[in-house]
Structure formats: structure tokens, C-alpha cells
Design a protein around this motif. Structure first.
Motif, PDB file in Angstrom:
ATOM      1  N   SER A   1       1.684  12.086   8.113  1.00  0.00           N
ATOM      2  CA  SER A   1       2.937  11.850   8.826  1.00  0.00           C
ATOM      3  C   SER A   1       2.746  10.637   9.732  1.00  0.00           C
ATOM      4  N   GLY A   2       3.839  10.131  10.254  1.00  0.00           N
ATOM      5  CA  GLY A   2       3.754   9.001  11.172  1.00  0.00           C
ATOM      6  C   GLY A   2       4.289   7.727  10.559  1.00  0.00           C
ATOM      7  N   ASP A   3       3.807   6.600  11.066  1.00  0.00           N
ATOM      8  CA  ASP A   3       4.307   5.293  10.635  1.00  0.00           C
ATOM      9  C   ASP A   3       3.937   4.947   9.202  1.00  0.00           C
ATOM     10  N   TYR A   4       2.838   5.494   8.718  1.00  0.00           N
ATOM     11  CA  TYR A   4       2.386   5.226   7.352  1.00  0.00           C
ATOM     12  C   TYR A   4       2.452   6.512   6.539  1.00  0.00           C
ATOM     13  N   ASP A   5       2.426   6.361   5.230  1.00  0.00           N
ATOM     14  CA  ASP A   5       2.550   7.504   4.330  1.00  0.00           C
ATOM     15  C   ASP A   5       1.199   8.060   3.887  1.00  0.00           C
ATOM     16  N   TYR A   6       0.209   7.192   3.748  1.00  0.00           N
ATOM     17  CA  TYR A   6      -1.105   7.607   3.251  1.00  0.00           C
ATOM     18  C   TYR A   6      -2.214   6.957   4.058  1.00  0.00           C
ATOM     19  N   LEU A   7      -3.336   7.651   4.101  1.00  0.00           N
ATOM     20  CA  LEU A   7      -4.555   7.110   4.686  1.00  0.00           C
ATOM     21  C   LEU A   7      -5.648   7.236   3.633  1.00  0.00           C
ATOM     22  N   LEU A   8      -6.286   6.112   3.308  1.00  0.00           N
ATOM     23  CA  LEU A   8      -7.355   6.083   2.328  1.00  0.00           C
ATOM     24  C   LEU A   8      -8.677   5.779   3.008  1.00  0.00           C
ATOM     25  N   LYS A   9      -9.726   6.438   2.571  1.00  0.00           N
ATOM     26  CA  LYS A   9     -11.078   6.087   2.984  1.00  0.00           C
ATOM     27  C   LYS A   9     -11.712   5.392   1.793  1.00  0.00           C
ATOM     28  N   VAL A  10     -12.096   4.134   1.995  1.00  0.00           N
ATOM     29  CA  VAL A  10     -12.584   3.281   0.919  1.00  0.00           C
ATOM     30  C   VAL A  10     -14.036   2.914   1.187  1.00  0.00           C
ATOM     31  N   LEU A  11     -14.852   2.982   0.149  1.00  0.00           N
ATOM     32  CA  LEU A  11     -16.273   2.668   0.264  1.00  0.00           C
ATOM     33  C   LEU A  11     -16.632   1.588  -0.750  1.00  0.00           C
ATOM     34  N   VAL A  12     -17.137   0.456  -0.240  1.00  0.00           N
ATOM     35  CA  VAL A  12     -17.542  -0.666  -1.089  1.00  0.00           C
ATOM     36  C   VAL A  12     -18.805  -1.304  -0.509  1.00  0.00           C
ATOM     37  N   LYS A  13     -19.305  -2.346  -1.177  1.00  0.00           N
ATOM     38  CA  LYS A  13     -20.549  -2.998  -0.756  1.00  0.00           C
ATOM     39  C   LYS A  13     -20.379  -3.815   0.533  1.00  0.00           C
ATOM     40  N   ASP A  14     -19.331  -4.640   0.584  1.00  0.00           N
ATOM     41  CA  ASP A  14     -19.174  -5.555   1.711  1.00  0.00           C
ATOM     42  C   ASP A  14     -17.719  -6.027   1.793  1.00  0.00           C
ATOM     43  N   MET A  15     -17.459  -6.949   2.719  1.00  0.00           N
ATOM     44  CA  MET A  15     -16.100  -7.449   2.924  1.00  0.00           C
ATOM     45  C   MET A  15     -15.565  -8.133   1.668  1.00  0.00           C
ATOM     46  N   GLU A  16     -16.412  -8.852   0.981  1.00  0.00           N
ATOM     47  CA  GLU A  16     -15.994  -9.523  -0.248  1.00  0.00           C
ATOM     48  C   GLU A  16     -15.555  -8.486  -1.296  1.00  0.00           C
ATOM     49  N   ALA A  17     -16.318  -7.421  -1.424  1.00  0.00           N
ATOM     50  CA  ALA A  17     -15.958  -6.355  -2.366  1.00  0.00           C
ATOM     51  C   ALA A  17     -14.668  -5.660  -1.936  1.00  0.00           C
ATOM     52  N   PHE A  18     -14.454  -5.534  -0.630  1.00  0.00           N
ATOM     53  CA  PHE A  18     -13.217  -4.929  -0.144  1.00  0.00           C
ATOM     54  C   PHE A  18     -12.019  -5.807  -0.488  1.00  0.00           C
ATOM     55  N   ARG A  19     -12.169  -7.104  -0.286  1.00  0.00           N
ATOM     56  CA  ARG A  19     -11.080  -8.030  -0.633  1.00  0.00           C
ATOM     57  C   ARG A  19     -10.770  -7.936  -2.129  1.00  0.00           C
ATOM     58  N   GLU A  20     -11.799  -7.894  -2.940  1.00  0.00           N
ATOM     59  CA  GLU A  20     -11.621  -7.766  -4.387  1.00  0.00           C
ATOM     60  C   GLU A  20     -10.890  -6.463  -4.728  1.00  0.00           C
ATOM     61  N   PHE A  21     -11.284  -5.378  -4.064  1.00  0.00           N
ATOM     62  CA  PHE A  21     -10.615  -4.085  -4.255  1.00  0.00           C
ATOM     63  C   PHE A  21      -9.132  -4.186  -3.902  1.00  0.00           C
ATOM     64  N   MET A  22      -8.839  -4.794  -2.755  1.00  0.00           N
ATOM     65  CA  MET A  22      -7.445  -4.926  -2.316  1.00  0.00           C
ATOM     66  C   MET A  22      -6.631  -5.767  -3.297  1.00  0.00           C
ATOM     67  N   VAL A  23      -7.151  -6.931  -3.651  1.00  0.00           N
ATOM     68  CA  VAL A  23      -6.398  -7.882  -4.476  1.00  0.00           C
ATOM     69  C   VAL A  23      -6.264  -7.415  -5.924  1.00  0.00           C
ATOM     70  N   GLU A  24      -7.360  -6.901  -6.490  1.00  0.00           N
ATOM     71  CA  GLU A  24      -7.367  -6.583  -7.911  1.00  0.00           C
ATOM     72  C   GLU A  24      -6.989  -5.142  -8.240  1.00  0.00           C
ATOM     73  N   LYS A  25      -7.062  -4.263  -7.263  1.00  0.00           N
ATOM     74  CA  LYS A  25      -6.789  -2.860  -7.569  1.00  0.00           C
ATOM     75  C   LYS A  25      -5.666  -2.268  -6.717  1.00  0.00           C
ATOM     76  N   LEU A  26      -5.881  -2.188  -5.423  1.00  0.00           N
ATOM     77  CA  LEU A  26      -4.925  -1.455  -4.587  1.00  0.00           C
ATOM     78  C   LEU A  26      -3.536  -2.084  -4.610  1.00  0.00           C
ATOM     79  N   THR A  27      -3.455  -3.394  -4.419  1.00  0.00           N
ATOM     80  CA  THR A  27      -2.138  -4.029  -4.343  1.00  0.00           C
ATOM     81  C   THR A  27      -1.445  -4.147  -5.695  1.00  0.00           C
ATOM     82  N   THR A  28      -2.141  -3.786  -6.767  1.00  0.00           N
ATOM     83  CA  THR A  28      -1.484  -3.779  -8.079  1.00  0.00           C
ATOM     84  C   THR A  28      -0.760  -2.452  -8.336  1.00  0.00           C
ATOM     85  N   ILE A  29      -0.979  -1.473  -7.472  1.00  0.00           N
ATOM     86  CA  ILE A  29      -0.282  -0.185  -7.607  1.00  0.00           C
ATOM     87  C   ILE A  29       1.181  -0.379  -7.219  1.00  0.00           C
ATOM     88  N   ASN A  30       2.057   0.108  -8.076  1.00  0.00           N
ATOM     89  CA  ASN A  30       3.494  -0.017  -7.818  1.00  0.00           C
ATOM     90  C   ASN A  30       3.910   0.800  -6.594  1.00  0.00           C
TER      91      ASN A  30
END
Length: 152
Positions: A101-130
Motif C-alpha cells: 500500500s502507499g505511493d507505490y504498488d510493489y516493492l522488489l528486493k533485487v540482488l546483482v553483482k554491482d551497479m553496472e549489473a543493476f543498470r543492465e537489469f533495469m534497462v534490459e529486464k525490469l523496464t521491458t515489463i508492460n
């Protein structure tokens, strides 16, 4: 299910180390091995014990970068919710996903190697979700407390 003192102690011991033998547990609980076995089976059959797992150190597998992502859907229809939840469940980087509940709908806990891997996750995976309207990410500085044990 109602727990007596022995059930509570047994659950506590199993959460500390589920690889303990029934013999070791019987000594700690002052019960026969058979009684321990039967109590564990009762806990399993009643759905109290969901599964047994090995907990892995993040650093040992080079995945110690933890991010928390707030997700806001573009619309709150059943179709969007079901679709998002189905898609996010497939992402191996997402350890946990909570509909909140609140301002956002979901909270995700994400585990990756480093900031570069997180950016890759965001750009190539998460933001491609409709149906994602916006995201907001935060990064772990230090893990103050981490437990999987639930107090009974």
C-alpha cells in the motif's frame, strides 16, 4: 495449529539448523527419535514447515549488490496486476516482490553483482515489463539485520 512448548522449541531448532539429525534433536528436546520424527512430519503435513533450503552468502557468489525497487503501475486493473506479477516472478534477480500500500504498488528486493549489473537489469529486464508507470530505486549500504527465522 496450536503449538506446545516442544513444538515451539523444535521449530526454533530447525530454523537454526535443519540438517540436525532427529537423534540430535531428540537429545535437545528430551524426546525419543520417533517422537521427534512424528512431530516434524506433523509440522510438514500441516504446512507449518514449507521447505528446507540452503542459505547462500551473497559475497561468495559475487552478488552482494542489493537494491530495493518501488514500482508504480500505470493503471490498477486486474489485467495489469496479474500480468506484472507473472512477469516479475520470472526475473531471477528479484528475490522478493511485495504488493504494498502507499505511493507505490510493489516493492522488489533485487540482488546483482554491482551497479553496472543493476543498470543492465533495469534497462534490459525490469523496464521491458508492460504496465510499469514509474520506478524508484534505493541501494543497501549495510545489512544491519538479516534472518529467515520466524518467532513462534
Amino acid at each position: 495449529m496450536n503449538f506446545d512448548a516442544i513444538d515451539t522449541k523444535l521449530i526454533e531448532l530447525l530454523q537454526e539448523d535443519c540438517k540436525q539429525t532427529n537423534k540430535a534433536l531428540s537429545g535437545k528436546l528430551n524426546l525419543s527419535i520417533t517422537a521427534v520424527y512424528e512431530r516434524i512430519k506433523k509440522l510438514e503435513n500441516n504446512g507449518v514447515i514449507d521447505s528446507y533450503v540452503a542459505l547462500i552468502k551473497k559475497e561468495a557468489i559475487e552478488k552482494s549488490f542489493v537494491a530495493f525497487c518501488h514500482i508504480k503501475l500505470s493503471k490498477h486493473t486486474q489485467e495489469y496486476v496479474v500480468s506484472f506479477e507473472k512477469d516479475v516472478a520470472k526475473l531471477e534477480e528479484v528475490l522478493e516482490c511485495f504488493h504494498i500500500s502507499g505511493d507505490y504498488d510493489y516493492l522488489l528486493k533485487v540482488l546483482v553483482k554491482d551497479m553496472e549489473a543493476f543498470r543492465e537489469f533495469m534497462v534490459e529486464k525490469l523496464t521491458t515489463i508492460n504496465h510499469i508507470g514509474s520506478t524508484h530505486s534505493m541501494f543497501m549500504i549495510n545489512e544491519v539485520k538479516h534472518t529467515t527465522a520466524i518467532s513462534v
